[in-house]
Design a protein around this motif. Sequence first.
Motif, PDB file in Angstrom:
ATOM      1  N   CYS A  80      18.785 -41.032  51.793  1.00 27.06           N
ATOM      2  CA  CYS A  80      19.364 -41.507  50.526  1.00 27.06           C
ATOM      3  C   CYS A  80      19.564 -40.319  49.572  1.00 27.06           C
ATOM      4  CB  CYS A  80      18.456 -42.540  49.874  1.00 27.06           C
ATOM      5  SG  CYS A  80      19.064 -43.099  48.265  1.00 27.06           S
ATOM      6  N   PRO A  81      20.795 -40.012  49.163  1.00 20.19           N
ATOM      7  CA  PRO A  81      21.031 -38.877  48.263  1.00 20.19           C
ATOM      8  C   PRO A  81      20.567 -39.140  46.829  1.00 20.19           C
ATOM      9  CG  PRO A  81      23.077 -40.057  48.642  1.00 20.19           C
ATOM     10  CD  PRO A  81      22.046 -40.690  49.544  1.00 20.19           C
ATOM     11  N   HIS A  82      20.288 -40.412  46.521  1.00 18.99           N
ATOM     12  CA  HIS A  82      19.907 -40.778  45.147  1.00 18.99           C
ATOM     13  C   HIS A  82      18.398 -40.961  44.980  1.00 18.99           C
ATOM     14  CE1 HIS A  82      24.167 -41.441  44.582  1.00 18.99           C
ATOM     15  NE2 HIS A  82      24.169 -42.292  45.596  1.00 18.99           N
ATOM     16  N   THR A  90      15.890 -35.415  41.690  1.00 18.70           N
ATOM     17  CA  THR A  90      16.704 -35.780  42.856  1.00 18.70           C
ATOM     18  C   THR A  90      17.010 -34.536  43.683  1.00 18.70           C
ATOM     19  OG1 THR A  90      18.785 -35.428  41.677  1.00 18.70           O
ATOM     20  CG2 THR A  90      17.807 -37.637  41.540  1.00 18.70           C
ATOM     21  N   ALA A  91      17.579 -34.752  44.856  1.00 19.00           N
ATOM     22  CA  ALA A  91      17.968 -33.638  45.718  1.00 19.00           C
ATOM     23  C   ALA A  91      19.014 -32.760  45.031  1.00 19.00           C
ATOM     24  CB  ALA A  91      18.511 -34.191  47.043  1.00 19.00           C
ATOM     25  N   GLU A 105      27.714 -29.240  46.355  1.00 21.68           N
ATOM     26  CA  GLU A 105      29.058 -29.752  46.629  1.00 21.68           C
ATOM     27  C   GLU A 105      29.004 -30.862  47.663  1.00 21.68           C
ATOM     28  OE1 GLU A 105      33.485 -27.915  46.775  1.00 21.68           O
ATOM     29  OE2 GLU A 105      31.903 -26.714  47.673  1.00 21.68           O
ATOM     30  N   LEU A 106      28.167 -30.669  48.685  1.00 21.01           N
ATOM     31  CA  LEU A 106      27.992 -31.701  49.716  1.00 21.01           C
ATOM     32  C   LEU A 106      27.473 -33.000  49.111  1.00 21.01           C
ATOM     33  CD1 LEU A 106      27.814 -32.583  52.701  1.00 21.01           C
ATOM     34  CD2 LEU A 106      25.541 -31.539  52.772  1.00 21.01           C
ATOM     35  N   LEU A 107      26.456 -32.917  48.244  1.00 20.30           N
ATOM     36  CA  LEU A 107      25.846 -34.108  47.649  1.00 20.30           C
ATOM     37  C   LEU A 107      26.792 -34.825  46.693  1.00 20.30           C
ATOM     38  CD1 LEU A 107      22.265 -32.677  47.026  1.00 20.30           C
ATOM     39  CD2 LEU A 107      22.874 -34.519  48.610  1.00 20.30           C
TER      40      LEU A 107
END
Length: 702
Positions: A80-82, A90-91, A105-107
């Motif tokens: 989960c990116p969030h 967060t990440a 940029e990926l996220l």
Amino acid sequence: MKPPAQSPQEASAASTEAAEDLALELHTALRNRNWENVLELLEKGAEVNSRGEAGWTPLQSSVKSGNRELVQLLLDRGACPHARKDNGGTAFIEAAMVGEVDVMELLLGYGVEVNEHDDNGFTAFMEAAWYGKEEALEFLYRKGADVNLRRAVSEEKEKLHKGGATALMDACKKGHFSVVKTLVEEMGADINLRDNRDRNALIHALKEDPDKEKESAISISHFLLEHGVDVKSKDEWGQTALILAVGWQSLDLVEALLEKDEINIDDADEKGNTALMVAVEKNHYRIAKLLCERGARTDIGNLIEVADRKRAPGMVRLLCQHEARFVPQTLVSWEPKSERWRQQLKELYRMYRPMVGKLKIFQYIKQRIQNTSQGAIYLGLHDGTEVAVRVSCSTDCEGDKIFFEKCRGSEHLLELFQSEKDRGCMYLCFPLWERNLEEHLQEQGDQVDCKDALRMIFKAVRELHSLGFAHQDLHPRNFFIDSRHKIYLADFDNKRKLIEGKEELINSDLEDLSRLLLYVLTRGRKPFQKVSTEDLPADSPDYEEALDLVKSLKSPDERGLEGLSSHPYFWSKKRRFNFLKSIWNEIKGHSQPDREAVFQATGAGGTFPYPSWTKQIDRFVLKTMRRPPNMKKSFVYTDDVTSLLRLIRNLDEHPDISISQKIGDYAEYFLKVFPALTIYAYNSLRQNSEYRHLVDIQEGSP
């Protein structure tokens, strides 16, 4: 021999334990940067969104390592990116800390918000500035990061004056000079924003930090001065930029600050230390010499004793050349009149402060009593009198002074007490208040006399209109209450406008006044902008009158605010009862149709609210009043308004002890049983030219 079969519960517990072991191994492998082991554990089914110590997820740990391929793999496996750590991080924010632009940029491609923040209000942009990651900062700027976003914190933390800092302040605090230049020159960072402790970028640059070198602090400070930073900001201890610069022992920076006209060389911190005192304490001869030559006072603080203690004969000679002398402080017992501001006033009285004319003031957070859009308001002592001081350095400060001088002589407008001027700033001094209306209602609650408070509020607005101004911001924070509970209206935000025949400005004030009425009647239990008539207590004895007054303020008529200030809401119970009984005395000589016509001619009062009143009234009262014991005449009462008014009048004119014993006070009884009667009669007669005088008598009576 076969082992005993596991129960479903035992099997489930074993499965959970195995999953937890895999998760622990995964987090350990990530910490050790053992990528092969990470891949093996994922293949074995390790939970990709498991949480480790402090809430870290595998994705956040992989971001910290800078391995973009691993980040992509985890995202592909359902990470989960969030997800947030225990502190809300967060990440994406973590990637900014380590400057991983490719990962950020990926996220962003997975729906991450560029301005998302953790529980302490830190955004990725702020973290990049804090850690000096300039490439990450520029990337985030291109992606729409808010350069001047102030750190958002919880209400509890804000009350402790935490938060409010910007990315520029962070870069200044950590000594990243190139980042500061980029933020100001390329990204338009505002150098004069202040955090919740009232510190701007210059103060953050000059505050000591273990990661910051002296050279970077001095360079950043010179840069900010060249770009017009406000030099009047102070830190949380009341230390000025000049005092902090002396602390860094930078002669060049002290000299640069002294070139600014806004600098008061004798300003002191909360302990009473001036820049010269700090220079003597640090035994910096050249800075002390510069300060003495620029006129720093040598008659405050025991400078010679400090220099002697430092074994600094040269410093002693310098101070003596500039007439240094010790003036022992005489502690005088003094008690402020204000109860709320007692401690701050006592501290202000005791400490040394450079005077502004006859005004003693300390412009820093612990002496601040209110914020406005035009600046803060501070405690002050003007020739010994406790005052509230608004400091105005704008070009229109003379206009502000003229307006407040016009308020002199008003009963409920905050008037100017005294004023002082120094270094282009105007110090407007007002009688000190204890609380604003918002604070008063929150603290006093049910003890507040709402009717009395609203009388003063209405009077204040009328007085302002009589001066030719509409307020345009009748918010509870703009009404101030002194120790005697007297209410005053002020306009510190400069929202007022000249009326000049513009009726819409007056009507706008009246609409705000209607909301203020509801806010007071509900004793501030809901935010000012959210309160409505639905929040009024329906069992209030003034409920019907309050509703009508709100309606009348929202839809103004010929009465205006002057007439509405004598609305039945403000009448006492006795006055309302007297009004009702006076109506019958006026119409009793008319025929019944003519009597009814009094209330039906315009329909202004609406429908008679008690069409079956003979069934609502106490039966004993009605029966007794149809044939009072002390009268030979019998009366017939029907279900119309005039019959009810007749009974009210007869009961009061021909009292009967048995009725009194039954219902108690006549006025209280009838107003309780027929609460909408007064406002119905008032609105009916107000629109009837023949009987309008009955309302006028009531409005004009004390």
